[in-house]
Design an enzyme around this catalytic site. Structure first.
Site, PDB file in Angstrom:
ATOM      1  CG  HIS A 156     -17.779   3.438   2.141  1.00  0.00           C
ATOM      2  ND1 HIS A 156     -18.240   2.672   3.196  1.00  0.00           N
ATOM      3  CD2 HIS A 156     -18.855   4.137   1.690  1.00  0.00           C
ATOM      4  CE1 HIS A 156     -19.538   2.897   3.367  1.00  0.00           C
ATOM      5  NE2 HIS A 156     -19.936   3.782   2.465  1.00  0.00           N
ATOM      6  CB  SER A 277      14.275   9.094   4.085  1.00  0.00           C
ATOM      7  OG  SER A 277      15.059   7.926   4.137  1.00  0.00           O
ATOM      8  CE  LYS A 283       9.415   8.233   1.819  1.00  0.00           C
ATOM      9  NZ  LYS A 283       9.699   7.231   2.847  1.00  0.00           N
ATOM     10  CD  GLU A 290       4.276  10.320   8.891  1.00  0.00           C
ATOM     11  OE1 GLU A 290       4.198   9.158   8.477  1.00  0.00           O
ATOM     12  OE2 GLU A 290       5.322  10.988   8.842  1.00  0.00           O
TER      13      GLU A 290
END
Ligand code: ARG
Length: 457
Positions: A156, A277, A283, A290
């Site tokens: 969970h 970025s 970043k 992804e």
């Protein structure tokens, strides 16, 4: 070159031609089309349609065409032929003259395309199996390097119980091992020879279908010509196996994305597989993972698209079936990229031992061990569960870990607790108690790594 037209009074409408032509897509099957054509030339030679000299000429022209296209795969794309079969036949006729027109004797594009596509699917499956093997190797290597790193396991998305990081890596190796088995199983039904099925009813020439199958490395001829010319479930099965593999890769990618976030900070991805970025200089984004996660949608889409195409199609061949190529070609290309990129991500992944250990220490991940400790004192598990719940509540109130509570405080909740409790709360104690096949105990994991390597071969 148009392979038909004798009965037509007008040329095709330009827009319709563009709509109908499949060459831009099925050019990918050029080598398979030639391979199938060589096998067919041999078959009709054996059936008495071609003499030995004709067969030799056709075979040699087809072989040179094969090397030409192997060196320049985009070559067919510059023509305006309807499909790859028309292209190859035109080139053959240009090379050997009227003899080239004999090749299509007794063959239809329907059994031809089914053959080409099976050869293509087989080659692609074999390539994915190798890539999956490499991805499994990377996971097993990662397990090897992380077999003493303790981290938190989650259910969970809540810290649940401590596990070895290696155990996590091996979980994904299991999934990929099943994915490979599924593809290998689909391969059995891919590897059959449709040639001789004709357009739908079987060819009138006495070709030796067993021998054609052997020549093309197929296990056997297909058994029914109506089915063979219109069956695409060999593609569906392959796409379905690809989809399940892509879903697994997307789960793995998601885990790594989470682990790489500052909130978890358990792993760090290498610069070479990360992006920056354009605005925020600090970043470092996990783009590789992804994209692996994102590609799953597209790969599953390929399965859904062909499933919808096949649904409700009457027997036998219908032009709808031309829509089968893009899904398989795209699914294979994308899965291949995902698997290959994943290997780079895994081979360069840094696992931060301290952060992993801290995550296992926090979140009361040793609460189950405490309950088991109380069970060892003769307390029924349900009661132990309740007592530990109270202890956790108490520790949360004090902003402490269970092992940091003084014995007196532990005893104030249950006096059967003694000093031995602290040993049971140590991470290593919990792990050592899970020395069960399939469990996260260090010996069990070391053994699982060895077994996985043996199965990898
Ligand atoms: N381009 C076609 C396909 O991929 C080849 C088969 C054409 N057959 C036909 N009967 N028109 O399906």
């Amino acid at each position: 070159m148009a392979l038909w037209g004798g009965r037509f009074e007008t040329k095709p409408d330009e827009l319709f031609k563009q709509f109908n032509d499949s060459l831009p897509v099925d050019a990918a099957l050029a080598l398979q089309d030639i391979e199938g054509s060589i096998a067919w030339a041999k078959a009709i030679h054996r059936a008495g349609v071609l003499n030995a000299e004709e067969l030799a000429k056709l075979s040699s022209a087809l072989s040179s065409l094969k090397s030409e296209i192997a060196n320049a795969p985009a070559l067919p794309l510059s023509s305006s032929d309807e499909d790859i079969h028309s292209y190859i036949e035109r080139r053959l006729i240009e090379a050997v003259g009227d003899l080239g027109k004999k090749l299509h004797t007794g063959r239809s594009r329907n059994d031809q395309v089914a053959t080409d596509f099976r050869l293509y699917a087989r080659a692609q499956i074999d390539a994915r199996l190798l890539e999956m093997k490499e991805a499994r190797r990377a996971l097993i290597d990662l397990a090897e390097c992380t077999k003493s790193i303790v981290t938190s396991g989650y259910t969970h998305m809540q810290r649940a119980q401590p596990i070895l990081f290696a155990h996590w890596a091996l979980a994904y190796q299991e999934m990929l091992e099943r994915d490979a088995a599924r593809l290998l199983d689909a391969r059995k039904r891919v590897n059959l020879s449709p040639l001789g099925s004709g357009a739908l009813a079987g060819t009138t020439y006495q070709v030796d279908r067993e021998q054609i199958a052997k020549d093309l490395g197929f296990d056997a001829p297909t058994r029914n010509s109506l089915d063979a010319t219109s069956d695409r479930d060999f593609v569906l099965e392959t796409l379905s196996a690809n989809s399940i593999a892509a879903l697994h890769l997307s789960r793995l990618a998601e885990d790594l994305i989470l682990f790489a976030s500052q909130e978890f900070a358990i792993v760090e991805m290498h610069d070479s597989v990360s992006s920056g970025s354009s605005l925020m200089p600090q970043k470092k984004n996990p783009d590789a993972c992804e994209l692996i996660r994102g590609k799953a949608g597209r790969i599953f889409g390929a399965f859904a698209s062909l499933a919808m195409t096949v649904k409700g199609l009457p027997l036998a061949y219908n032009k709808d079936l031309q829509e089968d190529k893009e899904p398989l070609i795209d699914s294979m290309q994308q899965l291949s990229m995902c698997l290959r990129v994943l290997v780079r991500v895994l081979d360069t992944l840094k696992v931060r031992e301290d952060c992993a250990r801290n995550s296992a220490l926090g979140g009361y991940a040793n609460a189950t061990e405490l309950a088991d400790y109380l069970v060892g004192k003769g307390i029924p598990f349900r009661d132990a569960h309740d007592i530990v719940g109270k202890l956790v509540r108490h520790a949360i109130d004090k902003s402490k870990r269970l092992e940091d509570l003084p014995l007196a405080e532990l005893q104030s909740i249950d006096k059967r607790i003694d000093a031995g409790v602290f040993k049971s709360l140590e991470l290593e104690t919990g792990l050592a108690r899970r020395e069960i096949p399939g469990g996260t105990g260090p010996k069990a994991v070391a053994d699982a790594i060895l077994q996985a390597r043996v199965r990898l071969g």
